[in-house]
Design a protein around this motif. Structure first.
Motif, PDB file in Angstrom:
ATOM      1  N   GLY A  12       0.656  -1.093  -0.009  1.00  0.00           N
ATOM      2  CA  GLY A  12      -0.136   0.113  -0.002  1.00  0.00           C
ATOM      3  C   GLY A  12       1.120   1.659  -0.093  1.00  0.00           C
ATOM      4  O   GLY A  12       0.255   2.598  -1.022  1.00  0.00           O
ATOM      5  N   ILE A  36      -3.120   4.566   3.217  1.00  0.00           N
ATOM      6  CA  ILE A  36      -4.813   4.300   3.490  1.00  0.00           C
ATOM      7  C   ILE A  36      -4.852   3.921   1.771  1.00  0.00           C
ATOM      8  O   ILE A  36      -5.696   2.858   1.131  1.00  0.00           O
ATOM      9  N   VAL A  37      -4.916   5.469   0.838  1.00  0.00           N
ATOM     10  CA  VAL A  37      -5.362   5.636  -0.659  1.00  0.00           C
ATOM     11  C   VAL A  37      -4.691   4.304  -0.960  1.00  0.00           C
ATOM     12  O   VAL A  37      -5.483   3.550  -2.197  1.00  0.00           O
ATOM     13  N   ILE A  39      -3.050   0.953   0.565  1.00  0.00           N
ATOM     14  CA  ILE A  39      -4.065   0.403   0.296  1.00  0.00           C
ATOM     15  C   ILE A  39      -5.060  -0.528  -0.153  1.00  0.00           C
ATOM     16  O   ILE A  39      -5.462  -1.679  -0.362  1.00  0.00           O
ATOM     17  N   VAL A  40      -6.015   0.253   0.060  1.00  0.00           N
ATOM     18  CA  VAL A  40      -7.597   0.401  -1.001  1.00  0.00           C
ATOM     19  C   VAL A  40      -6.808  -0.099  -2.813  1.00  0.00           C
ATOM     20  O   VAL A  40      -7.485  -1.134  -2.772  1.00  0.00           O
ATOM     21  N   LEU A  43      -5.720  -3.026  -3.330  1.00  0.00           N
ATOM     22  CA  LEU A  43      -6.381  -4.665  -2.618  1.00  0.00           C
ATOM     23  C   LEU A  43      -8.388  -4.288  -3.688  1.00  0.00           C
ATOM     24  O   LEU A  43      -7.878  -5.095  -4.266  1.00  0.00           O
ATOM     25  N   ILE A  44      -8.602  -3.357  -4.497  1.00  0.00           N
ATOM     26  CA  ILE A  44      -9.094  -3.598  -4.824  1.00  0.00           C
ATOM     27  C   ILE A  44      -8.560  -4.152  -6.208  1.00  0.00           C
ATOM     28  O   ILE A  44      -8.903  -4.426  -7.191  1.00  0.00           O
ATOM     29  N   GLN A  68      -3.091  -1.464  -9.937  1.00  0.00           N
ATOM     30  CA  GLN A  68      -3.091  -0.998  -8.888  1.00  0.00           C
ATOM     31  C   GLN A  68      -2.573   0.485  -9.128  1.00  0.00           C
ATOM     32  O   GLN A  68      -3.215   1.238  -8.174  1.00  0.00           O
ATOM     33  N   GLY A  75      -7.496   7.450  -7.127  1.00  0.00           N
ATOM     34  CA  GLY A  75      -8.059   7.584  -5.237  1.00  0.00           C
ATOM     35  C   GLY A  75      -7.372   8.728  -4.880  1.00  0.00           C
ATOM     36  O   GLY A  75      -7.851   9.894  -3.906  1.00  0.00           O
TER      37      GLY A  75
END
Length: 98
Positions: A12, A36-37, A39-40, A43-44, A68, A75
């Motif tokens: 991330g 956070i951006v 990691i999200v 994952l997506i 990613q 993001g």
């Protein structure tokens, strides 16, 4: 379990940093928000790569990583356009100096 969390944080951080580097201009984002951006996005991006059938390849999975990073760029753009920035310490758009 701990290894998966550490991997998610490391990937991330890399994905988020690359996303910020690819967005032109200055982004008023904290390191935590970048993480956070990232990691999200990671994952997506993994979920999308799995749905497309390109998640498990031999060697480096370039398609998954590109997905990613593209999601991280999106993001970063969304976060900066929404005005979410550094929180209490930073100045947001529309404020004036006193």
């Amino acid at each position: 379990m701990i290894g998966a969390i550490v991997s998610a944080v490391i990937i991330g951080a890399i994905v988020g940093a690359l996303g910020r580097l690819l967005v032109p201009g200055k982004q008023n984002m904290s390191i935590g928000l970048t993480l956070i951006v990232g990691i999200v996005a990671a994952l997506i991006g993994t979920a999308i790569a799995s749905a497309l059938g390109v998640a498990n390849t031999r060697g480096i999975n370039w398609i998954e990583h590109i997905i990613q990073i593209v999601l991280a760029v999106i993001g970063v753009l969304l976060v900066t356009r929404m005005g979410i920035g550094r929180g209490r310490g930073g100045r947001s758009r529309g404020t004036t100096a006193r």
